[in-house]
Design an enzyme around this catalytic site. Sequence first.
Site, PDB file in Angstrom:
ATOM      1  N   GLY A 162      39.455   2.176 -63.778  1.00 40.09           N
ATOM      2  CA  GLY A 162      38.232   1.393 -63.938  1.00 40.09           C
ATOM      3  C   GLY A 162      38.514   0.108 -64.677  1.00 40.09           C
ATOM      4  NE  ARG A 247      27.522   8.286 -69.403  1.00 43.11           N
ATOM      5  CZ  ARG A 247      27.544   7.479 -70.442  1.00 43.11           C
ATOM      6  NH1 ARG A 247      28.607   7.441 -71.230  1.00 43.11           N
ATOM      7  NH2 ARG A 247      26.526   6.699 -70.710  1.00 43.11           N
ATOM      8  CG  ASP A 271      33.795   9.643 -77.583  1.00 43.28           C
ATOM      9  OD1 ASP A 271      33.692  10.096 -78.742  1.00 43.28           O
ATOM     10  OD2 ASP A 271      32.979   8.835 -77.089  1.00 43.28           O
ATOM     11  CD  GLU A 276      28.236  13.900 -74.338  1.00 48.18           C
ATOM     12  OE1 GLU A 276      27.294  13.088 -74.570  1.00 48.18           O
ATOM     13  OE2 GLU A 276      29.390  13.519 -74.134  1.00 48.18           O
ATOM     14  CG  HIS A 305      28.779  10.285 -76.223  1.00 48.06           C
ATOM     15  ND1 HIS A 305      28.169  10.731 -75.075  1.00 48.06           N
ATOM     16  CD2 HIS A 305      28.900   8.933 -76.063  1.00 48.06           C
ATOM     17  CE1 HIS A 305      27.919   9.711 -74.259  1.00 48.06           C
ATOM     18  NE2 HIS A 305      28.370   8.610 -74.841  1.00 48.06           N
TER      19      HIS A 305
END
Length: 348
Positions: A162, A247, A271, A276, A305
């Site tokens: 990405g 994500r 992370d 979540e 996160h």
Amino acid sequence: MPASLRLFTPDAQYADDGTIERRTAGADVVFDIFRERTADKLPRDLLAAADGIVIWHEMAIDDAFVQLIPRCRIVVRAGVGFDHIDLRATGAAGIPVCNTPDYGTSEVADHAIALMLALGRALLTYHKELTSDPVGNFVTRFDAGHTPLVRRMRGRVFGVVGLGRIGIAAALRAKAFGMEVIAYDPYAVAGIEIATGVRRVASLEALLAESDVVSIHCPLTDETRNMLGAPQFEAMKDDAILINTARGGIVDVPALVAAIEAGSIGGAGIDVLPVEPPRPDDAIVAAYGNLEGSRLDGRLILTPHSAWSSPESAADARRLAVETAMLYLRDGRLRNLVNGEHLATRRG
């Protein structure tokens, strides 16, 4: 005198009463601020009166939610990812959805590199052992068998999945460590690799085979969901490190845990998770709760996160989200629209 505009936030991620939001929007805007995770806990009358929704990441906007906001003319995500927002349902209702991709870029890129270094320099292992015995363990813990992920970063291959804002920022940081950076992104414009000084590869498989560190910086879509699972981990180097600050749903987390345990890859810094907070029976919860003495010890780092988090980043997200909402509500101008392909008409 025209009626005041109303902005509704269902899942605010700040403790105050919208200080930044109110200052950004102006005195003529009414705010309804809540801190809930499910729509059933929100007052229906205030939802129905909202001209705009500013949402964080803990509340889903699905077709049922859209039915509760008949007056709403825009939804703004205070953040980057928008996989919890039904773009088809909002688009069919004539509601533009925008995000705020221009916040937290530095923080997330820093966090990705920090996770790489924490694993590659055994920081948590050293910290834990010196905490337990700062004298006895000070001179006995430098052998490669004890810290198998410790390595020289210069000359290693850093693979970016990405090549957007954050991916580029992470790539530039890796280059500063003397790493060779390769990137896979089938949607990035031609020539961006020249501008950023990275080497572009044609497939994810090519990137996985070559990379010593794989850092994920793509959105969660139908195409990228579970993009990295058991077959991909088998294709990676057996000492490779996976970093995910994008994500959680992009990575098959149980397969990741199993791959580290089996020695298919070296380790991972994570992370974000598919759910979540994680459920008590999630594979990574069981693994992280029993690191001591396991093969995962020193090879798996989990953060909550928090890659985006800093006082400056949080303030930027709050300000930019409200600016985006008011730009449309007052001037009819859209920025960072993410559901344009589903938006046939607009409300209002």
